[in-house]
Design an enzyme around this catalytic site. Structure first.
Site, PDB file in Angstrom:
ATOM      1  N   GLY A 149       0.853  -1.184   0.000  1.00 53.16           N
ATOM      2  CA  GLY A 149       0.000   0.000   0.000  1.00 53.16           C
ATOM      3  C   GLY A 149       0.885   1.230   0.000  1.00 53.16           C
ATOM      4  N   SER A 150       0.283   2.394  -0.096  1.00 54.47           N
ATOM      5  CA  SER A 150       1.074   3.623  -0.099  1.00 54.47           C
ATOM      6  C   SER A 150       0.150   4.826   0.005  1.00 54.47           C
ATOM      7  CB  SER A 150       1.908   3.760  -1.377  1.00 54.47           C
ATOM      8  OG  SER A 150       2.790   2.686  -1.540  1.00 54.47           O
ATOM      9  N   ASN A 151       0.729   5.943   0.458  1.00 56.79           N
ATOM     10  CA  ASN A 151       0.097   7.248   0.337  1.00 56.79           C
ATOM     11  C   ASN A 151       0.956   8.110  -0.568  1.00 56.79           C
ATOM     12  OD1 ASN A 151      -1.941   6.672   2.273  1.00 56.79           O
ATOM     13  ND2 ASN A 151      -0.550   7.237   3.923  1.00 56.79           N
TER      14      ASN A 151
END
Length: 824
Positions: free
Chosen positions: A275-277
């Site tokens: 995942g990531s922002n």
């Protein structure tokens, strides 16, 4: 939307392996002409052209090539072991980078090379699984496939095609080839220099061996498969046959299709594995009207998908700083003097399946019909050696089968049978994606958002990520330029799609195919350039900015393979946009420090949405235990900071309460995706209170105080030292800063971090160049004896960012600066 296959410039010769569309690139032709010209000149000079004929001249092809220039690189270190590599060319960059990376991670990398070579069983036995972290050393167990060593070996040997990979790199860019060649030389140089002096986990181990360029092809191929081939690794191995066994009669018909497993595995990629922002601020919102980028990937802490901080410089040609991923020898997330970029895992699907019609005349089931024409499958037999308990070696073989679409897959309980009438195959455009290095080199050279977008469209090498960027001029970019099969929307509405949940198309008709090199043109996929902001947290491209929802061209929109639109967003996505919208409403312009505060604000959005109504319902009961718990939750700051009291109780409550159906008073509104759904329904109160009561009882049974500090129970232990960790789960509870622990709550806490926030960079620009700060939470090295093993954990715990020195003057001014020249 394209109705014909899009072939990027970097793929112009890749199709040659299929026997079609073979067009040599200019540099290949020129190398051939130069070689022949040299041969003829040499023969003429010797007066042999007529006397001896072309055969004698042809022997010159067998002479050794001219020696290549000396390998040379400067390997410098600054605070916390950040590696700065400086060289005259890409061979030198690779050489220095590999040397530095091996100094910090040789055991992990050597172990992971065994995986892609298909040699785990030879050294560790076939029944065990990939190395798990032991005593904090390192781990190479994949988050994308759970196979025994033997099945893992069969998968990589059977599924990867070394010859095809080599052809792809041979026809790609010279820079990419030079980088890999230098990397191999640098790693092997480290092995020679440190023989007998390596970390305890692998010192003098027989499996720590020199590598080849072909090994690096396999290392890169494994990274490309995270969202496609590795998702189906078990089914691909199940589709292989024992060549020595008697073939059992095939079932007459395949079972009932069930695509639930496929959807679950795809969702797991961003829910439990990656995942990531990403947040890019443009000139409309920044103080100095230049771009600002926040990159915050959420990746594993213990596997070979760990990041490594590096700065690679070829003066006047390439200069990029950030992180490499595992053994990928190029900056994958980072910045240069004009642009900063990051990636998030896309919701796009990077494969399809096909149902083949089997020719009934072939009892083996290995001949299929394409437009009525019988075609034999390609067979590939591989052998795996497995270490036995008595020290002997057992050899087993399997034969893998491929149609023109891809590999046979078998999963009977999902209806993926190898039957007399049909069989299913996986069509995976990333299986032979050799453009990763070339793509990231192009990104690192870009001087603006527009140039970066051009580089993405030219190469199309990103296997499974979005790109978010901000440049010096204050422009921002969101683009899903990942490798997506060329299946336009209208194809999904046709009778070509035979099993929608399995993304299964009719392989018996050529009109339903997408060509082997047929991937979607990024220009026809989701992208936007803006001057306010763009963001992504692994939800659909649809919500990239609430003021400009992306739905695609009329009338059908983008291909469904890119993901859904007008759908409810995850809470992590919503808090990211809510924070930005609140800033815009306040009309405050942002500086770098403001973006850093957003990264670690640690608001728990689920609590903001549900607690007011839950506390009211709780205080209306006569249950003193619940009232006490709700009083504590009402006093909680609704954050996941170290000193937050109530966060553990809420996490245990919400983990189950989030699964309650029909719990929101205000339903999802596609016209307001950031703020809906919200507020707890009164009818959901009994179920909510029951979940809270169960959480209270769980904590009391373990003697965990209801108002315990989060930092006392969420910790990472390194070399016996417990370091408190802030952050919450992310998608489930709506924390922007996502931290996933290795186990459920116990008497002493949640165990160590499994995955989540890993590398964080905040990058802005001034008149002189980039202004960057960041951290690599788990540190540069997996060796507990290294000074870089746990040194950045405390920084993260204290929310203390370090400067990332980019210019030569700032690098040399770093208090920890030291430099070494290596050459051969």
């Amino acid at each position: 939307m394209l109705n014909t296959p899009y072939v990027p410039e970097a793929m112009m010769t890749a199709a040659s392996s299929s026997g079609r569309h073979s067009h040599p690139t200019k540099d290949v032709i020129m190398r051939h002409v130069a070689s022949n010209s040299l041969q003829l000149r040499c023969c003429a000079a010797l007066g042999l052209v007529v006397a001896l004929g072309l055969g004698a001249c042809g022997k010159l092809d067998e002479t050794e090539p001219s020696p290549k220039p000396e390998l040379r690189a400067e390997v410098a270190r600054t605070s916390h072991g950040v590696a700065h590599i400086r060289a005259d060319d890409f061979r030198g960059i690779g050489y220095g980078l590999a040397y530095a990376y091996a100094q910090d991670n040789v055991c992990m990398f050597a172990d992971s090379v065994l995986t892609v070579r298909g040699e785990r069983s030879r050294f560790f036995g076939g029944e065990t699984r990939a190395t798990e972290p032991v005593n904090g050393e390192y781990g190479v167990a994949s988050d994308f496939m759970d196979l025994s060593n033997e099945d893992s070996d069969f998968f990589f040997k059977g599924y990867l095609d070394s010859e095809q990979l080599k052809r792809g790199y041979d026809t790609g860019s010279q820079e990419a080839r030079d980088l890999l060649e230098g990397y191999v030389a640098g790693y092997n140089r480290y092995l020679r220099d440190y023989a007998g002096k390596m970390p305890a986990a692998c010192n003098k181990a027989a499996w720590v061996r020199p590598i080849s360029v072909e090994d690096m092809h396999l290392v890169l191929a494994e990274k490309a498969l995270h969202a496609s081939g590795q998702v189906f690794a078990k089914e691909i191995v199940a589709g292989a046959r024992d060549p020595t066994a008697v073939l059992a009669p095939l079932r007459s018909e395949a079972g009932k299709p069930d695509g639930a497993f496929l959807q679950e595995r795809l969702a797991k990629l961003t829910r439990e594995q990656l995942g990531s922002n990403a947040l890019a601020i443009g000139k409309d919102l920044s103080v100095n009207r230049r771009g600002i980028l926040l990159g915050n990937p959420h990746y594993p802490w213990t596997s070979t998908d760990r990041f490594y901080q590096a700065h690679l410089t070829i003066p006047g040609h390439y200069d990029a700083m950030g992180v490499i991923l595992g053994g990928i020898p190029v900056i994958v997330i980072g910045f240069n003097k004009d642009i900063a970029w990051t990636h998030t895992v896309t919701t796009a699907v990077h494969f399809t399946t096909f149902r083949l019609a089997i020719d009934a005349r072939d009892q083996s089931g290995t001949t299929y019909l394409s437009d009525g024409v019988p075609t034999r499958m390609t067979a590939k037999t591989v052998s795996v050696d497995s270490l036995q308990p008595d020290g002997s070696t057992r050899t087993r073989s399997k034969t893998f089968y491929f149609s023109k679409h891809g590999a046979v897959i078998v999963k009977p309980d999902a209806g993926l049978d190898w039957a007399r009438s049909s069989v299913s195959v996986l069509a995976d455009p990333n299986r032979n994606n050799t453009r990763l290095i070339e793509q990231w080199i192009g990104i690192g050279k870009a001087r603006s958002v527009e140039e970066l977008k051009t580089a993405l469209g030219r190469t199309v090498g990103l296997p499974w990520v979005n790109t978010i960027a901000a440049d010096r001029a204050g422009h921002t970019l969101f683009a899903d330029a990942s490798v997506v099969p060329n299946v336009p929307p209208e194809r999904f509405a046709s009778d070509c799609l035979v099993v929608p949940p399995l993304l299964m198309f009719d392989g018996a008709r050529g009109s339903c195919d997408w060509a082997p090199a047929g991937i979607m043109a990024p220009a026809n996929g989701p992208w936007t350039v803006r001057t306010d902001y763009v963001g992504n947290s692994n939800d659909s491209f649809w919500l990239t900015n609430p003021r400009g929802l992306l739905t695609g061209p009329a009338p059908h929109g983008f291909s469904p393979l890119y993901g859904r639109v007008r759908n409810e967003q995850k809470l992590r996505t919503r808090i990211g946009f809510k924070q930005m919208e609140e800033i815009m409403a306040s009309k405050v312009r942002l500086q770098l420090g403001d973006v850093q505060q957003l990264a670690f604000a640690n608001r728990v959005h689920a609590a903001e949405l549900v607690l007011p109504d839950l506390v009211r319902a709780c205080r209306g009961t006569a249950d003193s235990q619940l009232v006490k718990a709700c009083d504590m939750l009402a006093a909680w700051d609704m954050k996941a900071d170290l000193d937050s009291r109530g966060g553990v109780l809420f996490r245990e409550f919400w983990t189950s309460a989030s699964l309650i159906d029909d719990k929101w008073e205000v339903p999802f509104d596609a016209n307001d995706p950031v703020n809906t759904p919200r507020r707890m329904r009164a009818a959901a109160a009994p179920a909510m209170l029951a979940a809270l009561r169960a959480a209270v009882q769980k904590l009391e049974a373990m003697n965990v105080p209801l108002d315990v500090r989060l930092g006392d129970y969420q910790v990472e232990t390194r070399n016996g030292q417990r370091v408190p960790i802030h952050g919450a789960i992310g998608d489930v509870d709506g924390s922007y800063n996502s931290i996933h622990m290795s186990r459920e709550l116990g008497r002493t806490g949640y165990g160590n971090v499994r995955w989540g926030t890993s590398y964080v960079q905040a990058v802005g620009f001034d008149d002189a160049g980039p202004v960057a700060q960041g951290m690599l939470l788990y540190g540069q090295s997996v060796d507990p004896a290294s000074q870089y093993y746990a040194d950045q954990l405390t920084m993260y715990s204290q929310k203390r960012w370090m400067d990332l020195p980019f210019t030569e003057a700032r690098i040399k001014a770093d208090p920890a600066y030291k430099s070494t020249l290596i050459s051969e």
